[in-house]
Write a protein that holds these residues in place. Sequence first.
Motif, PDB file in Angstrom:
ATOM      1  N   SER A 107       0.671  -1.067   0.351  1.00 15.20           N
ATOM      2  CA  SER A 107      -0.259  -0.445   0.089  1.00 15.20           C
ATOM      3  C   SER A 107       1.551   1.187  -0.114  1.00 15.20           C
ATOM      4  O   SER A 107       0.666   2.431  -0.366  1.00 15.20           O
ATOM      5  N   GLN A 108       2.195   1.085  -0.038  1.00 19.02           N
ATOM      6  CA  GLN A 108       3.232   2.030   0.229  1.00 19.02           C
ATOM      7  C   GLN A 108       3.805   2.491  -1.184  1.00 19.02           C
ATOM      8  O   GLN A 108       3.824   3.845  -1.218  1.00 19.02           O
ATOM      9  N   LYS A 109       3.338   1.243  -1.652  1.00 16.94           N
ATOM     10  CA  LYS A 109       4.245   1.048  -3.402  1.00 16.94           C
ATOM     11  C   LYS A 109       2.669   2.113  -4.366  1.00 16.94           C
ATOM     12  O   LYS A 109       3.706   2.992  -4.769  1.00 16.94           O
ATOM     13  N   ASP A 110       1.153   1.177  -3.643  1.00 21.70           N
ATOM     14  CA  ASP A 110       0.367   1.180  -4.876  1.00 21.70           C
ATOM     15  C   ASP A 110      -0.803   1.377  -3.912  1.00 21.70           C
ATOM     16  O   ASP A 110      -1.061   0.396  -3.171  1.00 21.70           O
ATOM     17  N   PRO A 111      -1.101   3.030  -2.831  1.00 19.55           N
ATOM     18  CA  PRO A 111      -2.873   2.850  -2.289  1.00 19.55           C
ATOM     19  C   PRO A 111      -3.752   1.870  -3.075  1.00 19.55           C
ATOM     20  O   PRO A 111      -4.523   1.257  -2.211  1.00 19.55           O
ATOM     21  N   THR A 112      -4.085   1.810  -4.021  1.00 19.31           N
ATOM     22  CA  THR A 112      -5.431   0.671  -5.204  1.00 19.31           C
ATOM     23  C   THR A 112      -4.500  -0.681  -4.548  1.00 19.31           C
ATOM     24  O   THR A 112      -5.606  -1.483  -4.889  1.00 19.31           O
TER      25      THR A 112
ATOM     26  N   GLY B 288     -10.969   6.873  -1.832  1.00 21.14           N
ATOM     27  CA  GLY B 288      -9.296   7.884  -1.197  1.00 21.14           C
ATOM     28  C   GLY B 288      -8.460   6.893  -1.823  1.00 21.14           C
ATOM     29  O   GLY B 288      -7.366   7.954  -1.628  1.00 21.14           O
ATOM     30  N   ALA B 289      -8.752   5.769  -1.894  1.00 22.07           N
ATOM     31  CA  ALA B 289      -6.973   5.167  -2.487  1.00 22.07           C
ATOM     32  C   ALA B 289      -6.539   5.223  -3.346  1.00 22.07           C
ATOM     33  O   ALA B 289      -5.436   5.741  -3.853  1.00 22.07           O
TER      34      ALA B 289
ATOM     35  N   GLU C  52      -2.950   8.832  -7.388  1.00 21.63           N
ATOM     36  CA  GLU C  52      -3.262  10.598  -7.627  1.00 21.63           C
ATOM     37  C   GLU C  52      -2.102  11.071  -7.114  1.00 21.63           C
ATOM     38  O   GLU C  52      -1.250  11.790  -8.466  1.00 21.63           O
ATOM     39  N   LEU C  53      -2.353  11.450  -6.136  1.00 24.97           N
ATOM     40  CA  LEU C  53      -1.224  12.466  -5.912  1.00 24.97           C
ATOM     41  C   LEU C  53      -0.352  11.677  -5.408  1.00 24.97           C
ATOM     42  O   LEU C  53       1.318  12.387  -5.958  1.00 24.97           O
ATOM     43  N   GLN C  54      -0.382  11.260  -5.834  1.00 18.56           N
ATOM     44  CA  GLN C  54       1.601  10.390  -5.841  1.00 18.56           C
ATOM     45  C   GLN C  54       1.990  10.139  -6.782  1.00 18.56           C
ATOM     46  O   GLN C  54       3.080  10.448  -6.767  1.00 18.56           O
TER      47      GLN C  54
ATOM     48  N   ILE D  84       5.963  15.224  -9.931  1.00 21.51           N
ATOM     49  CA  ILE D  84       7.422  16.700  -9.599  1.00 21.51           C
ATOM     50  C   ILE D  84       8.385  16.324  -9.200  1.00 21.51           C
ATOM     51  O   ILE D  84       9.243  17.091 -10.023  1.00 21.51           O
ATOM     52  N   LEU D  85       8.829  15.439  -8.971  1.00 17.25           N
ATOM     53  CA  LEU D  85      10.316  15.356  -8.374  1.00 17.25           C
ATOM     54  C   LEU D  85      10.506  14.633  -9.255  1.00 17.25           C
ATOM     55  O   LEU D  85      12.087  14.736  -9.409  1.00 17.25           O
TER      56      LEU D  85
END
Length: 118
Positions: free
Chosen positions: A75-80, A93-94, A99-101, A107-108
Amino acid sequence: MSGTSNVGGRGVYEAGDQRNAPDSEINERERYKEGKENSHKANDSKDERSIANKLANQEKRENEPKQISKEAEESQKDPTLPARNHGNEPSKGAKIDAELQQEEEEILKKKGSWGSKK
């Protein structure tokens, strides 16, 4: 009038298996295991452990390596991912977290610092 009742016969009122065991039998029983594992809650205000025992327990917890379950790592790698692995549709929410991740990763990458983070 003894022995007559409107609610049942005499056998209903006899103690039978409800009698207390004799002291000789109680003294021979195997005692309960004292101090069973997880019998004390760390944050229980009514727990009567000494401060030294509480400090020792805290030190023990700090020295133990933290174990993260496989599902938590995923879940840390991919929340879904956990929901999809169980055959379910990911929650709203996932999906938003994913999407935010993804946006943060982009951006990074643009800034050039993504390679140092894992």
